[in-house]
Write an enzyme that holds these catalytic residues in place. Structure first.
Site, mmCIF file in Angstrom:
data_model
loop_
_atom_site.group_PDB
_atom_site.id
_atom_site.type_symbol
_atom_site.label_atom_id
_atom_site.label_comp_id
_atom_site.label_asym_id
_atom_site.label_seq_id
_atom_site.Cartn_x
_atom_site.Cartn_y
_atom_site.Cartn_z
ATOM 1 N N GLN A 179 5.337 -12.249 3.539
ATOM 2 C CA GLN A 179 5.680 -11.514 2.321
ATOM 3 C C GLN A 179 7.196 -11.460 2.132
ATOM 4 O OE1 GLN A 179 2.192 -8.318 3.137
ATOM 5 N NE2 GLN A 179 3.487 -7.760 1.403
ATOM 6 N N ARG B 143 -0.774 -1.670 0.340
ATOM 7 C CA ARG B 143 -0.780 -1.565 -1.120
ATOM 8 C C ARG B 143 -0.214 -0.238 -1.607
ATOM 9 N NH1 ARG B 143 -4.636 -4.816 -4.873
ATOM 10 N NH2 ARG B 143 -3.536 -4.525 -6.821
ATOM 11 N N CYS B 144 0.945 0.098 -1.058
ATOM 12 C CA CYS B 144 1.652 1.276 -1.564
ATOM 13 C C CYS B 144 3.086 1.136 -1.128
ATOM 14 C CB CYS B 144 1.065 2.570 -0.994
ATOM 15 S SG CYS B 144 1.329 2.755 0.761
ATOM 16 N N GLU C 210 0.793 -1.065 -6.940
ATOM 17 C CA GLU C 210 0.303 -0.185 -5.888
ATOM 18 C C GLU C 210 -0.124 1.182 -6.388
ATOM 19 O OE1 GLU C 210 3.806 -0.792 -3.589
ATOM 20 O OE2 GLU C 210 2.876 -2.425 -2.478
#
Lengths: 806, 287
Positions: A237, A384-385, A760
Site C-alpha cells: 500500500q 478500512r479506517c 473508510e
C-alpha cells in the site's frame, strides 16, 4: 461562434471530470481477469519460499534441524534466525518504533510465528521442505487475556527488551507494557465528573479482527548481483516507504532498489507494513542469485499478518439531567500482540484515537491508553479506517446510546442536543483537533426524515408490546449514529512515518497532442485511482479524462509518496494533483497570452480553453496549448508542459455522516436480519458519485462483517481459532444487506478542490450503527451493552440471560 | 494449503476401482467430489499416497426407480439431485436439503455418495438418510453388501465401510404419497456447516400423526436418528405440549462440540428449535 459551437456545459460534460459518474477504467482489465497481480509474475529461474511456523503461542526454541528439509529434492536453502543474525536481519524495525523477529531466534511469541524459510525450485517442494524442518520447543506459559498482561507475575514475553524501561513513547511500567499515552485535561475532566448530574460508565471492547483482503500478502524479490540492484514486486500500500525501509535495513543504496506494486487485490491496512516474507525473499534472492516468490495462504494471512482493533475502552460520560454532555473520560487497554507493529504516524502510538469526542461538543475530555504485549500476532493496523478512528467512533457512539438509555431519552434526540453546531466550525475539540467544516444537524435531520424515524419508533413500540404479549418472537432494533472521521494524514507538523513527513505527490506531464500521464505517490488497491485522479486533472486542465493515464506503484517512475491508507489519497494526493495541474495551467496561460498577443491578465478560463476577455471567439484550447508548449513557447520560457507537486496538507479533513439501521432479531435462534440500512455521507466535494457509492457499499459490507461476526479469537493456550474463512466471517452476497446511500456536501475549506475522502467512512460509521441497532432491540428489556460481534450464539445468549426462553 | 505428493488413479469401472483400492491398501483413498478430502489434503491433515478418483465411472451416475425404491448412484452430484424431476416429485426433502448445502459451485462438484460416505457429522445428507431409512450399497473385494444408513455411522469420520470398500449407490424407499417433510438448518452463512439442523418426514391421518421420522445434523459425533422423539409424536396432533416433549427428547440425545458456531448448550437448543420448525413445516405440507 456559430450555432454548432458546443456550450461550456456541453464541453465540460465531455471531459468526464469531477462530479461525473465515470465508469472505472481499471475495471476493463479486472472484470476480464486481465489484472496483473504479484502472483501472476513468473520470472525465469524463479524460486519459491515457504515458512515453517510455530505451533505454539509461547515457547523456547531448543533446537532447529533443517537437514531433512534440505534433503527434499528441489529444496535449495533453508533460512533460520542463525543465518539472518550475522546480517543483522533476524529482527526488523516496525513502523511503531519496536522491532519484530523476522525469524524466531530463541523464543516464539505467537502461534504461526515464522521460524524457518524454505526455498525451493518448485512451490510443492518448498511446502514439503517446510513440513520437514524439525523444531524442538519447550512450551512456556502464555498471556492471552489483555487484562492479565500487566499482572506482577505475568510471564515475561519480550526477553529481547529486558532492562529496557524506556520505550519510544516514554516509560514502560511493566515487562509486558509497550507505552502509556495521555491527552486532554485530566483535572478539568475529573471536575466535570465530580459535579455531573448524570454519569455512565461501561467497558466497551472492540474485538480483534483482521482486514482479510481477498489477495493475501505476497512478493517477488530479484537481486541482480552484477548491478547490485534489487527489484521487489509486492502487495504494498506504501511502496516508497517499503523502498526506504528496505534500503535502511539491507544497506543497499536506495537508488539501487526498485519497488513495484502492481495491481493489488484489496489492502484495508493489511498491506501497509513490512512482513518477514519480504525480508526472507530478499535474503533468499541475494543468497541464491535467483528471483524468489513468497505468497502466503489464507491461514497465514489471518493468523500471522497484521490484525486490527483489540481495544478495550472503559468509557465514561458526564452529563446534565436534560442531556447536555459535560465530560468524557476513556481509559483504553490496547492489545498489540507480541510486537508493536502498529501502522500509525510515528508520534501517535494510539493513532488518532483522540477523535473519540466524536461529533459532540464536549467541553472537556481525557484519554489514556496503555499498550501491552500478549502472545498474539502483531499488527494494530487501520482496517478500512483512519488510525484508531473506528475504535473511537464505536466507543463514543455506543456510549451515547448508553447515556440516552439512562436518561430515558431518544438516542437521536440526545445526539441532536449535543452535535457541534454549524456556526462552531472550524471547531477545536477538547482533545485538540481542529474540525475543518460540518453541517451535522442538517445531515441528521435529512437521515431521520428519509427513513421516517418517528414512524419506525412507533412501529418498534407496537412490536415490543406484541412481544410482551407473546404474539411474536422477533425484536425490532433501531440503530442511529453520527460519526466524524479524521483523515488525510497528514500535516508535517504532527504526522510522519519514521521521520518522513506525510505529504504526498503528483507529477503531471502533458504530451504534445494534449494527452496526459500522471504519476502519484499513492497506490490504489481497488479504490479506482486511475479513474478519479484523471477526473481531477480533466476538470482542472480541460482535457478529457479518457486521454489521461494514471500510474502508481513504481518507485522508479512515480514521485515519492507515503501511500494509500487512512483515506489519505484524495485529501493529500488529490490535492497535489490539483496543485500540479494549476502549475501547468499557469504556464499554459502564459503561452496562450503569447499566441493571442494579449497580456496574461486579459485571459479568462472557460472549461477547456483560455479566451480573451470580452472576445470569446479568440481563444486557445488546452490541447492547442499543449502542442504549442513543444514548439511555440514565448522567448525565454522552457519548452514542455509538466509539473510536480508535493502537498503538505495544512490540516486533516473531517468527513462525517448519519447512519440509521433497522434490525429484526429472532430471540429463539439469535439470528438477525438487517431490514434496512441508510447511510448519509458528507465527504465534501464529490469527485465520482458512482465510485463513492461503491466505496460505501464495500465499507458497509465490511462494517456489517465486523459488527455481526468477525473475530480473531484465541483459546486459553493461544491457539488461533478463527484462521480460515470457515470461521472468520466474510459475508457473501446472500448475507449482505441492501444499502441505501445518500449525501450532503460540505466542502473542506482548506483542500484545493474541497474533497475530504470517503473510502473508510462507512466502516467507521457502520460498525456502531449495527451494534446500536442490536443493542436497541434488547434495550427495553433492561440490557445496556452487548459486546460485538453480534453473531447468532451471542445474541441468543443475551436473550437467554434475559429469560426470554423460559 | 499445498498438499503433499500423491499418485492419481482414474478407474473406469467399480471393479477396477475396488481392485485398485485393494492393491494400494490403506494409503489409498477414494475421491468423489473432493470437497471434504481435498481441503484436508491441502491442510496436510490427510496425506494419502494414492487417490482413486471415481469420477470416470459412468455406472455410479444415475437416478432410477426400482419398484417402491429410488436408487441414486453415489457419484450423482448435489446439482443433479436438484435437477431430478423424479426426486423432486417422490422424495422432495432431498431437494430441500441439497439447496442448503454450500453454494452452486460446490453443488456442481460435491456428490451425494461423498456426502454420506465420508462420515463427517457436519454433512447434511446423512441425517436425511437416517430420517428416510435409506440403505447404502457398498462394493469391496469380497463383493457387494447393503448397509442400513441407521447402522452406518459409528463416530466422526468412522463408518461401517471396511477398508477397500466403496459406496456405490443409495437406495431409498419412496415415502407415502401426501407425506410432509422439512429440513431446517441454522447456519452462519452460505457455505457453512449447520450449527444444528433437523430433518422430518411424517404422515398425517385425520389430524394426527400416523408416522414420523427425525434426523439431526451436526449435534453429535455422528448424525442422529431421533427415534424416541418421533415416537412421542405419533398419534398426537402436534400440539404444543407434545412437540415440547419431543423436542426435549431430541435434545437429550445430542452431544455437540463447542466450536465457533457456539457453545454446546446453544447447539443443543438449536437442534430443538430446528426440529420444532421442521415439524411445523412438515405438517403444513402433509395431506
Amino acid at each position: 461562434m456559430n450555432d454548432m459551437t458546443p456550450t461550456s456545459a456541453e464541453r465540460a460534460e465531455k471531459l468526464e471530470g469531477m462530479g461525473c459518474k465515470r465508469k472505472r477504467v481499471e475495471d476493463v482489465r479486472f472484470v476480464q481477469g486481465r489484472g496483473n497481480y504479484v502472483d501472476d509474475l513468473k520470472l525465469p529461474g524463479m524460486l519459491y519460499g515457504d515458512f515453517t511456523r510455530s505451533p505454539y503461542a509461547h515457547a523456547r526454541i531448543k533446537r532447529i534441524d533443517t537437514s531433512k528439509a534440505k534433503a527434499v529434492p528441489g529444496v535449495l536453502a533453508v533460512l533460520t534466525a542463525a543465518d539472518l543474525k550475522p546480517l543483522g536481519l533476524h529482527y526488523m524495525p516496525t513502523l511503531a518504533g519496536d522491532v519484530q523477529a523476522v525469524l524466531a531466534e530463541e523464543k516464539v511469541l505467537f502461534q504461526n510465528q515464522e521460524v524457518a524459510f524454505v526455498v525451493a525450485n518448485e512451490r510443492y517442494a518448498a511446502a514439503d521442505g517446510a513440513e520437514l524442518v524439525e523444531v524442538e520447543y519447550e512450551s512456556l506459559p502464555v498471556v492471552i487475556d489483555p487484562f492479565r498482561a500487566m499482572a506482577p507475575d505475568a510471564p515475561v514475553l519480550r526477553e529481547d527488551l529486558a532492562g529496557k524501561t524506556e520505550g519510544v513513547h516514554g516509560a514502560r511500567k511493566h515487562h509486558n507494557h509497550v507505552f502509556n499515552w495521555q491527552i486532554g485535561d485530566r483535572a478539568a475532566t475529573d471536575a466535570a465528573f465530580n459535579k455531573a448530574e448524570v454519569a455512565i460508565k461501561e467497558l466497551i471492547s472492540y474485538q480483534r479482527v483482521h482486514p482479510c483482503p481477498l489477495e493475501t500478502c505476497q512478493c517477488v524479490a530479484s537481486f541482480d548481483k552484477i548491478k547490485g540492484e534489487l527489484t521487489l514486486w509486492g502487495t504494498f500500500q506504501a511502496p516508497h516507504v517499503i523502498r526506504t525501509v528496505a534500503s535502511l535495513i539491507s544497506k543497499i543504496p536506495e537508488h539501487k532498489i526498485h519497488v513495484i506494486a502492481p495491481d493489488i487485490g484489496g489492502g484495508f491496512g493489511n498491506k501497509v507494513g513490512a512482513y518477514s516474507g519480504y525480508i526472507c525473499a530478499i535474503v533468499a534472492s541475494i543468497v541464491t542469485g535467483r528471483p524468489v516468490k513468497w505468497v502466503e495462504d489464507r491461514i497465514e494471512n489471518l493468523s500471522a499478518t497484521a490484525f486490527a482493533r483489540d481495544y478495550h475502552m472503559t468509557t465514561e460520560i458526564a452529563a446534565t439531567k436534560d442531556g447536555k454532555v459535560t465530560g468524557l473520560r476513556v481509559y483504553t487497554l490496547a492489545d498489540h500482540g507480541a510486537f508493536d507493529a502498529c501502522a500509525d504516524p510515528s508520534k501517535w502510538p494510539a493513532g488518532f484515537f483522540n477523535i473519540v469526542t466524536g461529533s459532540y461538543d464536549f467541553p472537556t475530555a481525557h484519554v489514556e491508553v496503555d499498550g501491552i504485549y500478549t502472545n498474539k500476532a502483531p499488527g494494530g493496523v487501520a482496517y478500512r479506517c483512519s488510525f484508531r478512528v473506528t475504535e473511537a467512533a464505536y466507543c463514543i457512539e455506543r456510549a451515547m446510546d448508553i447515556l440516552a438509555q439512562k436518561l430515558g431519552m431518544d438516542p437521536a434526540e440526545l445526539r441532536m442536543k449535543n452535535l457541534i453546531r454549524r456556526e462552531q466550525f472550524p471547531y477545536t475539540s477538547a482533545l485538540g483537533w481542529e474540525y475543518d467544516s460540518g453541517d451535522y444537524h442538517t445531515a441528521l435531520n435529512k437521515a431521520m426524515d428519509t427513513v421516517g424515524y418517528k414512524a419506525l419508533r412507533d412501529e418498534q413500540k407496537t412490536k415490543q408490546e406484541a412481544f410482551r404479549r407473546g404474539e411474536t418472537r422477533d425484536l425490532m432494533g433501531i440503530g442511529v449514529i453520527f460519526f466524524t472521521e479524521i483523515v488525510g494524514a497528514g500535516p508535517s507538523r504532527n504526522c510522519d512515518i519514521l521521520g518522513i513527513a506525510m505529504f504526498d505527490s503528483a507529477e503531471i506531464r502533458i504530451h504534445p497532442t494534449g494527452s496526459v500521464i500522471a504519476r502519484l505517490g499513492t497506490k490504489s488497491q481497488g479504490q479506482g485511482h486511475e479513474t478519479t485522479y484523471a477526473q481531477i486533472i480533466a476538470t482542472e486542465l480541460g482535457l478529457k479524462a479518457d486521454n489521461i493515464t494514471v500510474e502508481e506503484g513504481n518507485t522508479d517512475t512515480a514521485p515519492y509518496g507515503l501511500g494509500t491508507y487512512g483515506s489519505r489519497s484524495t485529501p493529500v494526493s488529490g490535492a497535489a494533483t490539483a496543485m500540479a495541474a494549476r502549475k501547468i495551467k499557469a504556464k499554459a496561460q502564459m503561452i496562450a497570452a503569447h499566441l493571442l498577443e494579449v497580456h496574461d491578465d486579459d485571459l479568462e478560463w472557460d472549461v477547456d480553453r483560455f479566451t480573451v476577455k470580452g472576445n470569446p471567439e479568440r481563444f486557445k484550447t488546452m490541447t492547442e496549448l499543449a502542442w504549442a508548449a513543444y514548439h511555440g513557447v514565448p522567448p525565454g520560457m522552457e519548452p514542455g508542459l509538466e509539473a510536480v507537486s508535493y502537498y503538505d496538507p495544512p490540516n486533516m479533513t473531517y468527513p462525517f455522516g448519519a447512519y440509521i439501521c433497522v434490525v429484526d432479531v429472532d430471540v429463539d435462534t439469535g439470528m438477525t436480519k438487517i431490514r434496512r440500512f441508510y447511510a448519509l455521507d458528507d465527504c465534501g466535494t464529490r469527485i465520482n458519485p458512482m465510485i463513492i457509492e461503491g466505496q460505501i457499499h464495500g465499507g458497509l459490507t465490511e462494517a456489517f462483517a465486523i459488527a455481526m461476526g468477525q473475530e480473531i479469537r484465541y483459546d486459553e493456550i493461544g491457539n488461533v481459532m478463527t484462521a480460515s474463512l470457515m470461521d472468520y466471517f466474510l459475508p457473501t452476497a446472500v448475507e449482505t444487506p441492501h444499502w441505501e446511500t445518500d449525501w450532503t456536501t460540505t466542502p473542506s475549506p482548506h483542500h484545493p478542490i474541497g474533497a475530504k475522502g470517503v473510502g473508510e467512512s462507512p466502516n467507521v460509521g457502520g460498525v456502531p450503527c449495527f451494534a446500536n441497532a442490536v443493542n436497541d432491540a434488547f434495550g427495553f428489556l433492561g440490557s445496556t451493552h452487548i459486546a460485538m460481534p453480534h453473531d447468532q450464539w451471542r445474541t441468543w445468549t443475551v436473550a437467554e440471560n434475559l429469560g426470554l426462553h423460559a | 494449503m499445498i498438499p503433499g505428493s500423491f499418485a492419481y488413479h482414474r478407474p473406469s469401472s467399480v471393479q477396477e476401482a475396488v481392485a485398485l483400492l485393494a492393491d494400494l491398501g490403506t494409503e489409498a483413498r477414494a475421491l468423489a467430489g473432493g470437497h471434504s478430502l481435498i481441503p484436508m489434503m491441502k491442510l496436510r491433515l490427510a496425506a494419502p499416497d494414492n487417490l482413486v478418483d471415481l469420477a470416470g465411472i459412468k455406472e455410479l451416475k444415475s437416478i432410477r426407480a426400482d419398484g417402491g425404491d429410488i436408487v441414486i448412484g453415489a457419484m450423482t452430484t448435489q446439482h443433479e439431485v436438484l435437477a431430478s424431476d423424479l426426486l423432486t416429485q417422490k422424495i422432495p426433502i432431498l431437494r430441500e436439503t441439497a439447496l442448503q448445502i454450500a453454494d452452486p459451485q460446490v453443488r456442481y462438484a460435491g456428490t451425494l455418495g461423498g456426502n454420506v460416505a465420508n462420515g463427517d457429522p457436519g454433512n447434511d445428507m446423512p441425517a436425511v438418510m437416517l430420517c428416510l431409512g435409506a440403505a447404502y450399497q457398498v462394493t469391496g473385494k469380497s463383493g457387494e453388501r447393503r448397509i442400513a444408513a441407521r447402522e452406518f455411522y459409528q463416530g466422526a469420520y468412522f463408518t461401517a465401510l471396511e477398508p477397500g470398500e466403496i459406496l456405490t449407490a443409495i437406495r431409498i424407499r419412496v415415502p407415502a404419497t401426501g407425506h410432509g417433510y422439512g429440513y431446517e438448518k441454522l447456519k452462519r452463512k452460505i457455505g457453512d456447516y449447520a450449527t444444528a439442523a433437523a430433518a422430518v418426514v411424517l404422515t398425517m391421518t385425520g389430524g394426527t400423526v400416523a408416522s414420523c421420522s427425525i434426523g439431526l445434523t451436526n449435534v453429535a459425533e455422528t448424525p442422529l436418528w431421533a427415534e424416541a422423539a418421533a415416537n412421542i409424536l405419533v398419534g398426537s396432533s402436534l400440539n404444543a405440549a407434545t412437540v415440547k416433549r419431543a423436542v426435549a427428547a431430541a435434545e437429550a440425545i445430542t452431544a455437540p462440540a463447542t466450536d465457533s458456531r457456539g457453545p454446546a448448550i446453544y447447539r443443543t437448543k438449536m437442534a430443538g428449535v430446528m426440529l420444532a420448525r421442521a415439524l411445523a413445516h412438515a405438517r403444513s405440507r402433509a395431506s
